[in-house]
Design an enzyme around this catalytic site. Structure first.
Site, mmCIF file in Angstrom:
data_model
loop_
_atom_site.group_PDB
_atom_site.id
_atom_site.type_symbol
_atom_site.label_atom_id
_atom_site.label_comp_id
_atom_site.label_asym_id
_atom_site.label_seq_id
_atom_site.Cartn_x
_atom_site.Cartn_y
_atom_site.Cartn_z
ATOM 1 N N ARG A 28 39.246 -22.096 35.881
ATOM 2 C CA ARG A 28 40.372 -21.730 35.016
ATOM 3 C C ARG A 28 41.149 -22.950 34.520
ATOM 4 N NH1 ARG A 28 42.290 -16.167 35.709
ATOM 5 N NH2 ARG A 28 40.374 -15.002 35.509
ATOM 6 N N ARG A 32 46.862 -20.551 31.456
ATOM 7 C CA ARG A 32 48.308 -20.361 31.302
ATOM 8 C C ARG A 32 49.190 -21.421 31.932
ATOM 9 N NH1 ARG A 32 47.954 -14.086 32.910
ATOM 10 N NH2 ARG A 32 46.506 -15.089 34.342
ATOM 11 N N ARG A 41 48.059 -19.410 22.351
ATOM 12 C CA ARG A 41 47.872 -17.968 22.553
ATOM 13 C C ARG A 41 48.938 -17.178 21.790
ATOM 14 N NH1 ARG A 41 48.812 -15.233 28.290
ATOM 15 N NH2 ARG A 41 50.893 -15.895 27.645
ATOM 16 N N TYR A 155 34.930 -3.652 37.874
ATOM 17 C CA TYR A 155 35.899 -3.418 36.788
ATOM 18 C C TYR A 155 35.501 -2.206 35.946
ATOM 19 C CZ TYR A 155 38.122 -7.894 37.809
ATOM 20 O OH TYR A 155 38.791 -8.913 38.423
HETATM 21 O O1 CP3 Z 1 37.635 -21.422 33.918
HETATM 22 C C1 CP3 Z 1 37.936 -21.468 32.712
HETATM 23 O O2 CP3 Z 1 38.781 -22.239 32.259
HETATM 24 C C2 CP3 Z 1 37.122 -20.625 31.729
HETATM 25 C C3 CP3 Z 1 37.684 -19.385 31.353
HETATM 26 C C4 CP3 Z 1 37.634 -18.151 32.255
HETATM 27 C C5 CP3 Z 1 38.582 -17.120 32.107
HETATM 28 N N1 CP3 Z 1 38.211 -16.089 32.908
HETATM 29 C C6 CP3 Z 1 39.736 -17.186 31.206
HETATM 30 C C7 CP3 Z 1 40.834 -16.231 31.396
HETATM 31 C C8 CP3 Z 1 36.712 -17.746 33.210
HETATM 32 C C9 CP3 Z 1 35.531 -18.493 33.803
HETATM 33 C C10 CP3 Z 1 37.087 -16.424 33.616
HETATM 34 C C11 CP3 Z 1 36.332 -15.621 34.588
HETATM 35 C C12 CP3 Z 1 36.906 -14.372 35.101
HETATM 36 N N2 CP3 Z 1 37.597 -13.408 34.406
HETATM 37 C C13 CP3 Z 1 36.736 -13.910 36.423
HETATM 38 C C14 CP3 Z 1 35.914 -14.604 37.487
HETATM 39 C C15 CP3 Z 1 36.649 -15.753 38.107
HETATM 40 C C16 CP3 Z 1 37.812 -15.340 38.937
HETATM 41 O O3 CP3 Z 1 38.930 -15.707 38.570
HETATM 42 O O4 CP3 Z 1 37.598 -14.707 39.986
HETATM 43 C C17 CP3 Z 1 37.391 -12.670 36.536
HETATM 44 C C18 CP3 Z 1 37.488 -11.804 37.776
HETATM 45 C C19 CP3 Z 1 37.917 -12.355 35.260
HETATM 46 C C20 CP3 Z 1 38.654 -11.108 34.839
HETATM 47 C C21 CP3 Z 1 40.008 -11.460 34.382
HETATM 48 N N3 CP3 Z 1 40.279 -11.984 33.137
HETATM 49 C C22 CP3 Z 1 41.223 -11.441 35.114
HETATM 50 C C23 CP3 Z 1 41.370 -10.933 36.527
HETATM 51 C C24 CP3 Z 1 42.218 -11.977 34.278
HETATM 52 C C25 CP3 Z 1 43.663 -12.258 34.607
HETATM 53 C C26 CP3 Z 1 44.549 -11.150 34.161
HETATM 54 C C27 CP3 Z 1 46.001 -11.506 34.354
HETATM 55 O O5 CP3 Z 1 46.769 -11.126 33.496
HETATM 56 O O6 CP3 Z 1 46.329 -12.222 35.322
HETATM 57 C C28 CP3 Z 1 41.611 -12.295 33.056
HETATM 58 C C29 CP3 Z 1 42.260 -12.905 31.880
HETATM 59 C C30 CP3 Z 1 41.990 -14.349 31.681
HETATM 60 N N4 CP3 Z 1 40.732 -14.899 31.675
HETATM 61 C C31 CP3 Z 1 42.947 -15.362 31.399
HETATM 62 C C32 CP3 Z 1 42.222 -16.547 31.211
HETATM 63 C C33 CP3 Z 1 42.766 -17.892 30.816
HETATM 64 C C34 CP3 Z 1 44.433 -15.174 31.258
HETATM 65 C C35 CP3 Z 1 44.676 -14.557 29.934
HETATM 66 C C36 CP3 Z 1 46.040 -14.815 29.379
HETATM 67 O O7 CP3 Z 1 46.960 -14.043 29.667
HETATM 68 O O8 CP3 Z 1 46.174 -15.809 28.625
#
Ligand code: CP3
Length: 355
Positions: A28, A32, A41, A155
């Site tokens: 990640r 954020r 964003r 999910y």
């Molecule tokens: O690592 C990186 O920089 C690459 C981008 C990346 C994102 N998600 C961006 C993201 C990667 C590799 C993921 C994988 C992902 N997404 C996983 C597996 C890794 C982990 O964290 O266990 C999972 C379970 C997800 C599903 C998901 N997407 C979740 C649980 C969330 C967070 C929701 C929240 O509001 O907290 C997301 C959204 C997400 N994916 C964000 C980012 C930067 C945040 C979105 C935002 O509000 O800007």
């Protein structure tokens, strides 16, 4: 246009080849905690607006690389792009995380799911990969990724995030055949998706199995590992004369590193609940290891962060085959300066472990 890679430490470490210092990237790393991410964003509208616009996805991918001397870039996207492309209707609610308008609950639901064509419904992803690869200009390798079948299924069946996995485990225990049908379809979709990312320029691949650790050992093998194995078997492992290293990461999977290590993958992600020395003994040279600092250490004083980096480097010990990372994604409330302290510490302290 293909550039020779200027920094290939990450790829070498994944393949257990000698390096001058331990490579580092952060799960990640684009996100954020960076003010420039939050600004872009807001301008774009939403997280998915960033993901579906290749130019913006590229810009966000590059943001952390402008701040820090990282050894790899990771595609800016999400693991839930596949279920979205299957028509489940992905949406995000602030504070509650991802959710689907149409969860998968019955055999009829599973049978009706299409296998997305990565060059149609997911073309925005392969376009982003190609754009990022071009804009990286060979500075560092680009990692492509997907979720594991089990993690995507959690999910899709729950319809969003969950505390006790009642729907998805309910399906797994009451109708294992339907669960297998779903996982098999997901594995087929993921193979096509990851191979398309490689065709578009991804130089390494990672599979995120965020929820494999909530399974019993037997169920982990039957419902998660078996389908990651199917994916590893189906991936393109060479492209344009270069090996494509594959990393599997089961969060909470420290007890199963030995069986994960014989899937044919190159590297295993490790979270902070497993000591890297134990992990290294367990995988017995079969694979490289990625990890494993607790992301919450980034809330500590600079010296404490440096000490933790030193401890983790020492626990892995001398030689190649270690990719430094956090044990899970960086938290959104971390001060970006602390990420800098972390990354610089790995640069400074890791040379002595390589000759
Ligand atoms: O690592 C990186 O920089 C690459 C981008 C990346 C994102 N998600 C961006 C993201 C990667 C590799 C993921 C994988 C992902 N997404 C996983 C597996 C890794 C982990 O964290 O266990 C999972 C379970 C997800 C599903 C998901 N997407 C979740 C649980 C969330 C967070 C929701 C929240 O509001 O907290 C997301 C959204 C997400 N994916 C964000 C980012 C930067 C945040 C979105 C935002 O509000 O800007």
């Amino acid at each position: 246009m293909s550039h020779p890679l200027k920094n290939d430490r990450y790829l070498k470490a994944c393949l257990q080849q000698p390096v001058d210092r331990t490579p580092i990237w952060m799960m990640r790393q684009a996100g954020r905690y960076l003010p420039e991410y939050r600004q872009l964003r807001a301008e774009a509208g939403s997280f998915m607006d960033l993901c579906t616009n290749p130019e913006l996805a590229c810009e966000v991918t590059l943001q952390p690389l402008r701040r820090y001397p990282l050894d790899a870039a990771i595609l800016f996207s999400d693991i839930l792009t596949i279920p979205d492309a299957m028509g489940l209707g992905l949406y995000f609610t602030p504070g509650e995380g991802p959710a689907f308008h149409k969860p998968v609950r019955t055999k009829a639901d599973v049978t009706a799911l299409p296998i997305p064509d990565p060059n149609q419904e997911l073309k925005y992803v392969t376009d982003a990969v190609a754009t990022i690869r071009r804009e990286l200009k060979g500075d560092v390798p680009l990692i492509g990724f997907s979720g594991s079948p089990w993690t995507l299924a959690t999910y899709m069946v729950e319809g969003g995030t969950t505390k006790n996995f009642s729907e998805v485990k309910g399906m797994m225990y009451s109708d294992p055949a339907v669960m297998h049908q779903l996982l098999d379809k997901l594995a087929d979709s993921i193979i096509l998706y990851l191979n398309a990312q490689v065709e578009s320029g991804a130089q390494a691949l990672m599979i995120f199995d965020t929820w494999g650790g909530v399974l019993s050992p037997r169920d982990y093998q039957e419902f998660s590992l078996r389908y990651m194995q199917k994916i590893v078997d189906g991936l393109k492992r060479d492209h344009e004369g270069h090996k494509i290293p594959v990393t599997l990461f089961t969060k909470g999977g420290g007890a199963w590193l030995d069986i994960m290590a014989v899937t044919g993958c190159d590297c295993l992600g490790v979270d902070w609940t497993t000591d890297l020395a134990d992990a290294r003994a367990k995988v017995a040279g079969k694979v490289a290891l990625q990890g494993n600092m607790d992301p919450s250490i980034l809330y500590a004083e600079d010296d404490r962060i440096r000490d933790e980096v030193a401890t983790i480097l020492a626990s892995y010990g001398k030689g190649s085959g270690h990719v430094f990372n956090l044990g899970h994604g960086i938290h959104q409330t971390v001060d970006p300066a602390k990420a800098g302290v972390f990354i610089n510490s790995v640069h400074q302290l890791s040379k002595q472990y390589h000759s």
